[in-house]
Design a protein around this motif. Structure first.
Motif, PDB file in Angstrom:
ATOM      1  N   GLN A   1       0.841  -1.204   0.000  1.00 55.00           N
ATOM      2  CA  GLN A   1       0.000   0.000   0.000  1.00 55.00           C
ATOM      3  C   GLN A   1       0.871   1.248   0.000  1.00 55.00           C
ATOM      4  OE1 GLN A   1      -2.744   0.170   3.249  1.00 55.00           O
ATOM      5  NE2 GLN A   1      -3.884   1.894   2.410  1.00 55.00           N
ATOM      6  N   ARG A   2       1.980   1.209   0.747  1.00 54.78           N
ATOM      7  CA  ARG A   2       2.902   2.358   0.778  1.00 54.78           C
ATOM      8  C   ARG A   2       3.472   2.639  -0.612  1.00 54.78           C
ATOM      9  NH1 ARG A   2       8.371   2.855   0.942  1.00 54.78           N
ATOM     10  NH2 ARG A   2       8.631   0.585   1.114  1.00 54.78           N
ATOM     11  N   LEU A   3       3.774   1.570  -1.345  1.00 51.18           N
ATOM     12  CA  LEU A   3       4.368   1.726  -2.673  1.00 51.18           C
ATOM     13  C   LEU A   3       3.332   1.971  -3.760  1.00 51.18           C
ATOM     14  CD1 LEU A   3       6.980  -1.182  -2.462  1.00 51.18           C
ATOM     15  CD2 LEU A   3       7.421   1.278  -2.246  1.00 51.18           C
ATOM     16  N   GLY A   4       2.049   1.816  -3.405  1.00 51.69           N
ATOM     17  CA  GLY A   4       1.003   1.990  -4.397  1.00 51.69           C
ATOM     18  C   GLY A   4       0.877   0.823  -5.351  1.00 51.69           C
ATOM     19  N   TRP A   5       1.329  -0.352  -4.910  1.00 45.25           N
ATOM     20  CA  TRP A   5       1.253  -1.546  -5.760  1.00 45.25           C
ATOM     21  C   TRP A   5      -0.175  -2.063  -5.813  1.00 45.25           C
ATOM     22  CZ3 TRP A   5       5.648  -5.688  -5.706  1.00 45.25           C
ATOM     23  CH2 TRP A   5       6.856  -5.096  -6.080  1.00 45.25           C
ATOM     24  N   THR A   6      -0.580  -2.501  -6.980  1.00 46.20           N
ATOM     25  CA  THR A   6      -1.868  -3.175  -7.139  1.00 46.20           C
ATOM     26  C   THR A   6      -1.656  -4.679  -6.934  1.00 46.20           C
ATOM     27  OG1 THR A   6      -1.549  -3.537  -9.514  1.00 46.20           O
ATOM     28  CG2 THR A   6      -2.567  -1.449  -8.823  1.00 46.20           C
ATOM     29  N   PRO A   7      -2.733  -5.447  -6.710  1.00 46.41           N
ATOM     30  CA  PRO A   7      -2.582  -6.903  -6.604  1.00 46.41           C
ATOM     31  C   PRO A   7      -1.926  -7.508  -7.837  1.00 46.41           C
ATOM     32  CG  PRO A   7      -4.740  -6.244  -5.797  1.00 46.41           C
ATOM     33  CD  PRO A   7      -4.119  -5.019  -6.392  1.00 46.41           C
ATOM     34  N   GLU A   8      -2.203  -6.920  -9.007  1.00 42.55           N
ATOM     35  CA  GLU A   8      -1.603  -7.440 -10.237  1.00 42.55           C
ATOM     36  C   GLU A   8      -0.092  -7.245 -10.238  1.00 42.55           C
ATOM     37  OE1 GLU A   8      -4.283  -5.525 -10.080  1.00 42.55           O
ATOM     38  OE2 GLU A   8      -5.741  -7.108 -10.554  1.00 42.55           O
ATOM     39  N   GLN A   9       0.363  -6.075  -9.748  1.00 41.97           N
ATOM     40  CA  GLN A   9       1.795  -5.831  -9.676  1.00 41.97           C
ATOM     41  C   GLN A   9       2.472  -6.805  -8.717  1.00 41.97           C
ATOM     42  OE1 GLN A   9       1.127  -1.483  -8.907  1.00 41.97           O
ATOM     43  NE2 GLN A   9       2.952  -1.234 -10.190  1.00 41.97           N
TER      44      GLN A   9
ATOM     45  N   ILE B   1       5.485 -14.075  -9.529  1.00 39.02           N
ATOM     46  CA  ILE B   1       5.697 -15.027 -10.624  1.00 39.02           C
ATOM     47  C   ILE B   1       7.104 -14.888 -11.188  1.00 39.02           C
ATOM     48  CG2 ILE B   1       4.978 -15.629 -12.968  1.00 39.02           C
ATOM     49  CD1 ILE B   1       2.132 -14.848 -12.180  1.00 39.02           C
ATOM     50  N   LYS B   2       7.547 -13.652 -11.337  1.00 42.08           N
ATOM     51  CA  LYS B   2       8.864 -13.404 -11.917  1.00 42.08           C
ATOM     52  C   LYS B   2       9.993 -13.899 -11.018  1.00 42.08           C
ATOM     53  CE  LYS B   2      11.832  -9.617 -13.520  1.00 42.08           C
ATOM     54  NZ  LYS B   2      11.945  -8.129 -13.718  1.00 42.08           N
ATOM     55  N   VAL B   3       9.875 -13.666  -9.716  1.00 43.76           N
ATOM     56  CA  VAL B   3      10.974 -13.978  -8.796  1.00 43.76           C
ATOM     57  C   VAL B   3      10.866 -15.385  -8.214  1.00 43.76           C
ATOM     58  CG1 VAL B   3      12.139 -13.279  -6.660  1.00 43.76           C
ATOM     59  CG2 VAL B   3      11.217 -11.538  -8.214  1.00 43.76           C
ATOM     60  N   TYR B   4       9.633 -15.800  -7.831  1.00 41.29           N
ATOM     61  CA  TYR B   4       9.471 -17.076  -7.123  1.00 41.29           C
ATOM     62  C   TYR B   4       8.697 -18.120  -7.928  1.00 41.29           C
ATOM     63  CZ  TYR B   4      10.546 -13.746  -3.404  1.00 41.29           C
ATOM     64  OH  TYR B   4      11.123 -12.760  -2.644  1.00 41.29           O
TER      65      TYR B   4
ATOM     66  N   LEU C   1       9.654 -13.788   3.703  1.00 41.43           N
ATOM     67  CA  LEU C   1      10.493 -12.805   4.390  1.00 41.43           C
ATOM     68  C   LEU C   1      11.375 -12.057   3.390  1.00 41.43           C
ATOM     69  CD1 LEU C   1      11.523 -14.836   7.559  1.00 41.43           C
ATOM     70  CD2 LEU C   1       9.987 -12.865   7.474  1.00 41.43           C
ATOM     71  N   ASP C   2      11.832 -12.767   2.368  1.00 40.64           N
ATOM     72  CA  ASP C   2      12.640 -12.127   1.326  1.00 40.64           C
ATOM     73  C   ASP C   2      11.799 -11.098   0.566  1.00 40.64           C
ATOM     74  OD1 ASP C   2      15.137 -12.152  -0.507  1.00 40.64           O
ATOM     75  OD2 ASP C   2      13.505 -12.563  -1.910  1.00 40.64           O
ATOM     76  N   PHE C   3      10.557 -11.457   0.277  1.00 40.58           N
ATOM     77  CA  PHE C   3       9.645 -10.528  -0.418  1.00 40.58           C
ATOM     78  C   PHE C   3       9.378  -9.307   0.435  1.00 40.58           C
ATOM     79  CE2 PHE C   3       5.064  -9.596  -1.625  1.00 40.58           C
ATOM     80  CZ  PHE C   3       5.420  -8.820  -2.722  1.00 40.58           C
ATOM     81  N   LEU C   4       9.154  -9.497   1.747  1.00 44.03           N
ATOM     82  CA  LEU C   4       8.918  -8.371   2.651  1.00 44.03           C
ATOM     83  C   LEU C   4      10.137  -7.451   2.690  1.00 44.03           C
ATOM     84  CD1 LEU C   4       7.346  -6.835   4.807  1.00 44.03           C
ATOM     85  CD2 LEU C   4       8.212  -8.469   6.501  1.00 44.03           C
ATOM     86  N   GLN C   5      11.321  -8.042   2.763  1.00 48.32           N
ATOM     87  CA  GLN C   5      12.539  -7.240   2.795  1.00 48.32           C
ATOM     88  C   GLN C   5      12.704  -6.423   1.511  1.00 48.32           C
ATOM     89  OE1 GLN C   5      16.205  -9.475   2.988  1.00 48.32           O
ATOM     90  NE2 GLN C   5      17.276  -7.837   4.049  1.00 48.32           N
ATOM     91  N   TYR C   6      12.351  -7.038   0.394  1.00 46.82           N
ATOM     92  CA  TYR C   6      12.427  -6.328  -0.885  1.00 46.82           C
ATOM     93  C   TYR C   6      11.514  -5.113  -0.877  1.00 46.82           C
ATOM     94  CZ  TYR C   6      11.579  -5.287  -5.802  1.00 46.82           C
ATOM     95  OH  TYR C   6      11.423  -4.642  -7.004  1.00 46.82           O
ATOM     96  N   LEU C   7      10.287  -5.294  -0.387  1.00 44.27           N
ATOM     97  CA  LEU C   7       9.332  -4.187  -0.352  1.00 44.27           C
ATOM     98  C   LEU C   7       9.802  -3.079   0.581  1.00 44.27           C
ATOM     99  CD1 LEU C   7       5.963  -6.188  -0.184  1.00 44.27           C
ATOM    100  CD2 LEU C   7       6.930  -5.027  -2.185  1.00 44.27           C
ATOM    101  N   VAL C   8      10.333  -3.463   1.747  1.00 41.59           N
ATOM    102  CA  VAL C   8      10.767  -2.481   2.743  1.00 41.59           C
ATOM    103  C   VAL C   8      11.854  -1.569   2.173  1.00 41.59           C
ATOM    104  CG1 VAL C   8      11.990  -2.215   4.939  1.00 41.59           C
ATOM    105  CG2 VAL C   8      10.103  -3.842   4.747  1.00 41.59           C
TER     106      VAL C   8
END
Length: 214
Positions: free
Chosen positions: A99-107, A113-116, A130-137
């Motif tokens: 939500q902070r980044l303004g990402w949509t569910p599609e994004q 899909i691309k990473v995992y 946890l890796d995904f959370l760290q990436y977003l942070v």
């Protein structure tokens, strides 16, 4: 009535019976398997399927002492394994970051899909989540001009005019600040929320319909 030889033969027979091992009482072992099965949350059907698969028997009462002890050891090994971690808190944190980044569910789905090579966060392992959370942070909060660009792209769908967006920004600036590090951050977060709302709206067929919609 027996002769001496017959009596000695009978004595020998009785002695041979006494020397044979008595059948083991396995009720205590079965009770222990009950405890382990309950701890694992197994159903009766799950237990029966395992017995048939491993021992080709449908009931624990049909197992030999060795088989029953082996079954108990197997259940105990499963019970000693760590239970899957509750990742709902981590998923909630990724919601906040998206939500902070303004990402949509599609994004988010495209990134997963691309990473995992997985379409949902619920399919990720604990390490992957946890890796995904760290990436977003570590992604910076979009600047106001980036938000304007994203929102302005919606003009091609005739969803919002620049004047209406500037009017909304003016409205935000008129609101009292809350305990944020800066007013700019407050504006960014409110704009991101408004952008998310705009993206969820269906496209307007004609520009003249905008006044009716908004």
């Amino acid at each position: 009535m027996l002769t001496e030889a017959e009596l000695l033969d009978f004595l020998q027979y009785l002695a041979s019976l006494a020397s044979q091992p008595t059948p083991a009482d396995l009720s205590d072992v079965i009770a222990k398997t009950d405890i382990e099965i309950q701890r694992l949350g197994w159903t009766t059907e799950q237990g029966r399927e395992h017995l048939i698969k491993v021992y080709d028997k449908r009931s624990r009462t049909l197992l030999t002492e060795v088989e029953l002890l082996d079954f108990l050891q197997y259940l105990a090994s499963l019970a000693s394994q760590p239970t899957p971690a509750d990742l709902s808190d981590v998923i909630a944190k990724t919601d906040v970051q998206m939500q902070r980044l303004g990402w949509t569910p599609e994004q988010g789905r495209e990134h997963l899909i691309k990473v995992y090579d997985k379409r949902s966060r619920t399919l990720l392992t604990e390490v992957e989540l946890l890796d995904f959370l760290q990436y977003l942070v570590f992604q910076p909060t979009p600047a106001l001009d980036e938000i304007f660009i994203k929102t302005s792209s919606k003009q091609s769908r005739n969803l919002l005019t620049q004047e209406k967006l500037l009017g909304f920004l003016k409205y935000i600036e008129s609101q009292p600040t809350v305990e944020y590090p800066s007013r700019n951050l407050l504006i960014q977060e409110k704009l991101l929320g408004f952008l998310k709302y705009v993206e969820s709206q269906p496209p307007v067929e004609y520009p003249t319909d905008i006044d009716a919609e908004y």
